[in-house]
Structure formats: structure tokens, C-alpha cells
Design a protein around this motif. Structure first.
Motif, PDB file in Angstrom:
ATOM      1  N   LYS A 252       0.820  -1.146  -0.044  1.00 11.45           N
ATOM      2  CA  LYS A 252      -0.283   0.066  -0.295  1.00 11.45           C
ATOM      3  C   LYS A 252       0.961   1.227  -0.026  1.00 11.45           C
ATOM      4  O   LYS A 252       0.441   2.235  -0.623  1.00 11.45           O
ATOM      5  N   THR A 253       2.064   0.989   0.570  1.00 11.36           N
ATOM      6  CA  THR A 253       3.040   2.289   0.663  1.00 11.36           C
ATOM      7  C   THR A 253       3.237   2.916  -0.586  1.00 11.36           C
ATOM      8  O   THR A 253       3.212   4.197  -0.609  1.00 11.36           O
TER       9      THR A 253
ATOM     10  N   ASP B 270      -2.850   6.347   6.866  1.00 13.61           N
ATOM     11  CA  ASP B 270      -2.337   4.677   6.865  1.00 13.61           C
ATOM     12  C   ASP B 270      -3.092   3.933   8.237  1.00 13.61           C
ATOM     13  O   ASP B 270      -2.955   4.582   9.171  1.00 13.61           O
ATOM     14  N   GLU B 271      -3.282   2.896   7.870  1.00 12.50           N
ATOM     15  CA  GLU B 271      -3.726   2.149   9.031  1.00 12.50           C
ATOM     16  C   GLU B 271      -4.903   2.860   9.783  1.00 12.50           C
ATOM     17  O   GLU B 271      -5.074   3.109  10.962  1.00 12.50           O
TER      18      GLU B 271
ATOM     19  N   GLY C 173       2.166  -1.946  10.001  1.00 17.42           N
ATOM     20  CA  GLY C 173       3.311  -1.652   9.075  1.00 17.42           C
ATOM     21  C   GLY C 173       4.615  -1.895   9.164  1.00 17.42           C
ATOM     22  O   GLY C 173       5.341  -2.106   8.134  1.00 17.42           O
TER      23      GLY C 173
HETATM   24 MG    MG Z   1       1.518  -0.231   5.429  1.00 17.74          MG
END
Ligand code: MG
Ligand code: ADP
Length: 668
Positions: free
Chosen positions: A282-283, A374-375, A528
Motif C-alpha cells: 500500500k505504501t 495509513d492504518e 506496518g
Molecule cells: Mg503499511
């Protein structure tokens, strides 16, 4: 609605009211909507011989000895022996010396509490009654307030029906869905006479909650499509990006990047959820979106839950953005922070990655065009909205590694468009997962120590930092002590959330660089972070973790090319726990696990989990069924499509409860 202050209730003074305020309870209505996290079923007695480790039970016993007090490891333990006529049972209270006078030899009493079968059979911290107490609600607490305090406050409240909030659901909707009235529901969930009453009360409140949520989502969606946003230019950026990064994007990453481009080009704000299993990359997609923003002269903020993760992302950003990338975390030095804030304000920094520190009031952007979270499950909707308000209608991406079955995602996130990264980068091996019986635990750690010698690293995740009060369940400090004394030749470190930031960073850095071989930790490492040589994941007390969480944790290993393993440890023998383990052993695909979880346990686990300030999430989790979610969604659409004054109360309720959390919702 009657917004009476709590002090009108019998037995509630200024001090108690202030404590309740810490739980977000300020009015009688808040109090009534403060729902139990769970219930203990003490409506029947259980023979000692049938008690299972970990269960909450009620037992009718004769006390055999007067309680004795002993001190162990700085803890005061009061204990007494008792019998149910067939088998003996120990009663133990931890750090509650006053319990000593509560029972005495010869009495027949009902004792209720959690069972330990570690050494004989013990009931831990039992409550003592004369006769069976029935279903006992358990509320989330804060320091200074006990279960009894909350129950007393509610008892006072239900005696004052004139202070109750108004009915929110028109009778037509109630009849159609078989729901009881609001005042009845409050009584039933706080003081249930039996299970069926409890279920009826819960069903009613759960439906109302879902309906309010769905209404808020609908209003939000309508609002958003009316707003103007910035239309980004995206041509050629993806190709350029691919040339600069060290790997080829997967097909799924490319597809999602293209979906993001299409959104960003539109003249109204993007609002997209990017879902992808742990390790799906995803990053790289997020960083691409940041590049699009920068190429258009706009700033991008990437909000992440931990400093460790922020630094990891920062390392990915730097080669692409150089000095126009910046990092903002809570542990920064004052002048460093001031300098970073200045660069964000004057626009010389084009992308900022950071923790909650980004949300602070004095953080200003020159022109924030894109917000990436994120998350996302680690943030409340309110926090995301705070971030978004730092720009003028910025484009928004939220990223989640908690795969939510598609059907459910579409219902719950009606205001979001959903992208799926459903393909792993090449070369990943599936993680071999197995359950390890208590008897093989030593052998497992011997193996881990041996692997350490070959440069293979291990995470050991425990559900607690310190030994919990009742000496139950593995804690990181204990396991750390155990392993360091057993394997003096292995480099072992401890990491947990209560350590100062600097210490945490040092520990993580030592593990990342391979200086330490075993990291004993808690769920702080959940999100992550990746370390290539980490190949073994041990989950101690695995029954304490949810299925999705275990899958997430497991995803921390197997980032490199070596075969990775995940070992599950637990002394809990309950069938449902072992079903959960089996699902994890069987499946490696997070979406399959999610589907399985949904069909086995209903949608509860996916709803509003761990979001701060949503005290009623537990109730939702326990009650909501897929059918109810669908019904609530349909009813919400009807209410929005066909305006009717009888629906004003529920619309108001939706605004009151969710508008503060969602973006600005305006009614017109
Ligand atoms: Mg991640
Ligand atoms: P997550 O989706 O869990 O956030 P990350 O973005 O952290 O996953 O990516 C996991 C790892 O996979 C990183 O080390 C990243 O560099 C690598 N990665 C991402 N995309 C690819 C790709 N297309 N090919 C090879 N490796 C990739």
C-alpha cells in the motif's frame, strides 16, 4: 431532548459527576447510552468439576476456612477454601485486602468470577452474593469509578423516566422491524431480567445506532459530491514514478494507482479507501499519490499511528522527494519541530509524514491538497476530519490492512469509493502457521534460539506488558525475563508502548539492523513495520487476540525470501478460540479470513472497533447481523429520499452522534 446535568440524580454529587464526565458522560442521556461492554452470565451455578479455565462462573459453595492474607511479589492475596459439596475450590482476591472480612468459615454463599485451573481450581477475584445475581453488566471504567458506581447511577436514572431522551424511531419503523420503545430498551440493556430481554433491548439500540450511522454516511456523501475540489493533472506521472522506484508495481498496485488518478482529476474531492492485505504494498501506492500532489504544486500529509512507521515511510519518501519530504513525530526536539512547521507553512516541504503530532493546532500547511491516512482503523473519524480541515477540501485516501468483506465495506463505507490491492508482490511465500501445545513450548523456544544463530529473527508478541493483576495470561516483561535467563547466548530485547519514545526507537533500530535476534513485545508492533530477517512470529496468549489482529501480526514476518513461521500459543481450550486458530492456519489470504470471520461470527468484529470515543461499539459488535445492516441501510435511504417530519428525531440523533466525528455535515 432533556439535557439534564447528572447531579439531579440521587447519589450523584459534583465529584462523581466529574468522574463520569471523564467517560464522556455528562447528561442523563449520555449515561443511558453508556452501554455495557459485556455481561457476565451468573444466572445458573456451575459444579466445580465442570469449570473450564478462563470461564466466568457462578458457584454455590460452603466456605471451609476463614480467609488468609499472604503477600507475594508485592501483591496482597486474600484466599479461602470452599467446596460445592463434591469438589474443593480456592477463592483468591488480589490486592483487595478488605475482602478478608467478606466471608467466613461455615457460610453458604454464591461466588462469581473467572476460573483458573493452573494450580487446582481457583475463582479469581470473586464477587460474593446470597443467591444468584443473574446477568451482570460490565461497563468500561476509568480510574476512581467502579462497576458498582455506574450501576448505582443507572439505577437512579431509570427511576426518572421524565429525564429520558425522546423516542427517536417513528412507531411505523419500530413496528416494521419488531423493535421495542427507547425507554424500554434502556431498562433492558442495563437491568436485563433474562437473556431474551437483553437481546430485545440490544436489538433496538443497535438498529438505532446503525440507522443513525447510515444516515450520517448518506448525508455526508450527498454533501461531498456538491463540493468543489482541486482537479489534479496526472498524465505521465505513473510512468515516471515506476522508473524511480526499485521494483515493478504489481498489476493490482497499478490498477489502484490508476483509480486514484481518475479520482484526483475530478473537480471534486476524492474520498477513497485503499484496502490491501498486510504486505500487499500500500505504501508504494500512497507515495505515488503524494507524487501526483507534489507535481501539481500541492502538499500531501501522510498520517500514521506510530513513530516507527512514520520513520519507515520517511525512508521511502526521501530518495524521491529529498529535502522536500519531512517527518513530524511527538518525540522531536523543539527547534527541529519549529523548523519543520515553518517548512510546512511556507510550502518548502511538499510531503509530510507523521503521527498524531500532525494533528496539532499549530501545524499549518501552505496548500494541503492530499491527506492520506495509513492504518485508518487506528484513528477516529474525528481525527481524520481534523487532518482534512488543514486544507481546503483536500483529496482523501484512507488505507486499511484489515480486509473487510466487500459486501460489508459497501454498506458501511457508503461515502467512500473502495480500491482493492488483491495481489502480493512476487516471491512471497505463505507463512506456515501452527498451534503449539503448552507441552511443546520449551522445544519451540529452543528452536528459536537455534535459528537466532543462523541470523533468523523472531518476534514474540504478548497480550500484556506486565503480569496482569490476577497473574493470568503471558506478559512481555515475564516472557522477556524467562527467555533472557534461559538463553544467555541469544540477544533478546523488550519493546512495549510504555517505554519512552527514544528507547523504543533504539530497540526497534537494533532489531531492524539485526543486532538483536528476538524481540519480546506487545501489539505496538502490530502495524506496518517490516524487518527482512524476521521469519518467526510467536503469539503468546493468542486467544487474547482477534482473528484479524492475529493475521495482521503474522504479516510482520515473511517479508524477505526465507520461509516464515507463525506459532500460536494458548492455554484456552474453548472451541470457538480453536476455530479461530484453525481459520488462521488454513488461510493465508486476509480477505478469505475476513469472509470466514463474517460468516462464523457475524459482522460485529468489523464494526467500529478500537475507535476512540465510541463507547457503544461493543454493543454494535455483539448484536449487529448482516440482515440488520442491510435493513438499516435501506431504511436510511428511504428516510433521505422521502422527507417526513416524523423522521426528524432520528435525523437529529444522527447529527448529534456522528456529525462531530464525520466531516462537517450540513443539513439543508
Ligand atoms: Mg503499511
Ligand atoms: P503494506 O500494504 O502492508 O503497507 P508495504 O507497503 O509496507 O505493505 O510493502 C511491503 C513490502 O513490499 C515493502 O518492503 C515494499 O518495499 C515491498 N513491495 C511493495 N510493492 C512491491 C512490488 N511491486 N514488488 C516488490 N516489492 C514490493
Amino acid at each position: 431532548m432533556t439535557d439534564s446535568s447528572l447531579t439531579v440524580l440521587k447519589g450523584i454529587g459534583e465529584k462523581r459527576a466529574e468522574l463520569l464526565g471523564q467517560l464522556g458522560i455528562r447528561t442523563v442521556s449520555d449515561l443511558l447510552y453508556y452501554l455495557p461492554r459485556s455481561y457476565r452470565d451468573y444466572s445458573k451455578t456451575v459444579p466445580v468439576s465442570e469449570m473450564q479455565h478462563g470461564d466466568y462462573v457462578a458457584a454455590s459453595v460452603r466456605i471451609l476456612s476463614d480467609p488468609r492474607t499472604v503477600r507475594v511479589k508485592g501483591m496482597t492475596i486474600v484466599s479461602a477454601r470452599a467446596t460445592d459439596g463434591v469438589s474443593n475450590v480456592q477463592l483468591s482476591w488480589f490486592n483487595q485486602p478488605y475482602r478478608r472480612g467478606q466471608v467466613s468459615a461455615g457460610e453458604i454463599r454464591t461466588v462469581c468470577g473467572r476460573v483458573s485451573r493452573k494450580k487446582g481450581t481457583t475463582i479469581l477475584n470473586p464477587s460474593v452474593y446470597d443467591g444468584l445475581p443473574g446477568l451482570i453488566p460490565e461497563y468500561p471504567l476509568c480510574r476512581g469509578l467502579s462497576q458498582r458506581n455506574i450501576r448505582e447511577a443507572l439505577k437512579a436514572a431509570v427511576q426518572k423516566p421524565e429525564l429520558f431522551p425522546e423516542e427517536t424511531l417513528p412507531s411505523e419503523i419500530r413496528t416494521r422491524h419488531g423493535l421495542c420503545a427507547l425507554d424500554e430498551a434502556f431498562r433492558m440493556v442495563h437491568f436485563p431480567r433474562d437473556r431474551s430481554e437483553l437481546e430485545r433491548g440490544r436489538k433496538r439500540l443497535s438498529f438505532e445506532n446503525l440507522l443513525s450511522y447510515m444516515l450520517a454516511v448518506e448525508m455526508q456523501r450527498q454533501e461531498r459530491t456538491k463540493q468543489n475540489g482541486f482537479a489534479f493533472r496526472t498524465d505521465g506521472i505513473l510512468e515516471k514514478y515506476e522508473r524511480k522506484i526499485p521494483f515493478a508495481l504489481t498489476g493490482a498496485q497499478k490498477r489502484v494507482a490508476t483509480e486514484i488518478c481518475a479520482d484526483m482529476e475530478k473537480p471534486f474531492p476524492m474520498n477513497r479507501l485503499v484496502q490491501g492485505d498486510v504486505g500487499s504494498g500500500k505504501t508504494a501506492v500512497a507515495v505515488f499519490a503524494a507524487c501526483v500532489a507534489a507535481a501539481n504544486g500541492k502538499q500531501c500529509a501522510i498520517l500514521v499511528p506510530t513513530a516507527i512507521l512514520a520513520e519507515q515511510h520517511y525512508r521511502v519518501l526521501q530518495p524521491l522527494f529529498g529535502s522536500s519530504a519531512c517527518l513530524l513525530t511527538g518525540g522531536m526536539k523543539k527547534n527541529e519541530r519549529a523548523e519543520t512547521l515553518e517548512r510546512l507553512r511556507n510550502g518548502s516541504a511538499s510531503v509530510a509524514v507523521g503521527t498524531h503530532a500532525l494533528l496539532e493546532q499549530d501545524v499549518h500547511f501552505q496548500d494541503l491538497g492530499l491527506v492520506i491516512t495509513d492504518e485508518q482503523h487506528r484513528f477516529g473519524v474525528r481525527q481524520r476530519a481534523d487532518m482534512e480541515r488543514k486544507g481546503i477540501r483536500p483529496d482523501v485516501i484512507v488505507m486499511s490492512a484489515t480486509p473487510i468483506p466487500r459486501t460489508l465495506a459497501m454498506l458501511m463505507y457508503g461515502d467512500l469509493d473502495v480500491s482493492l490491492i488483491d495481489e502480493m508482490p512476487p516471491g512471497r511465500k505463505t507463512i506456515k502457521t501452527s498451534f503449539i501445545a503448552e507441552s511443546s513450548r520449551d522445544k519451540m523456544y529452543d528452536y528459536i534460539a537455534e535459528e537466532a544463530g543462523h541470523g533468523n529473527q523472531t518476534y514474540v508478541v504478548c497480550p500484556f506488558i506486565d503480569p496482569p493483576e490476577e497473574l493470568e495470561g503471558p506478559s512481555a516483561t515475564e516472557v522477556y525475563q524467562e527467555l533472557t535467563s534461559r538463553y544467555p547466548g541469544v540477544r533478546i530485547d523488550l519493546l512495549h508502548g510504555r517505554m519512552p519514545q527514544q528507547k523504543k526507537d533504539e530497540v526497534m533500530e537494533r532489531f531492524r539492523t539485526g543486532e538483536t535476534s528476538v524481540l519480546v513485545t506487545t501489539t505496538v508492533i502490530e502495524v506496518g513495520v517490516h524487518v527482512d530477517d524476521a521469519v518467526i512470529m510467536v503469539l503468546e496468549g493468542a486467544d487474547r487476540f482477534g482473528l484479524a489482529q492475529m493475521h495482521q501480526l503474522r504479516g510482520r514476518v515473511g517479508r524477505g525470501s526465507r520461509q516464515a513461521y507463525c506459532f500460536l500459543l494458548s492455554d484456552n481450550r474453548s472451541e470457538s478460540v480453536h476455530e479461530r486458530f484453525a481459520a488462521l492456519v488454513r488461510n493465508s489470504d486476509g480477505f478469505k479470513i475476513a469472509e470466514e470471520d463474517l460468516s462464523q461470527r457475524g459482522p460485529g468484529d468489523f464494526l467500529g472497533t478500537r475507535q476512540h470515543g465510541e463507547g457503544d461499539a461493543e454493543l454494535l459488535r455483539a448484536t449487529a447481523s448482516m440482515e440488520m445492516i442491510v435493513e438499516a441501510k435501506e431504511t436510511a435511504q428511504e428516510i433521505i429520499d422521502i422527507p417526513n417530519v416524523t423522521n426528524n428525531a432520528i435525523l437529529q440523533n444522527a447529527l448529534d452522534r456522528f456529525s462531530r466525528q464525520m466531516d462537517v455535515i450540513t443539513m439543508n
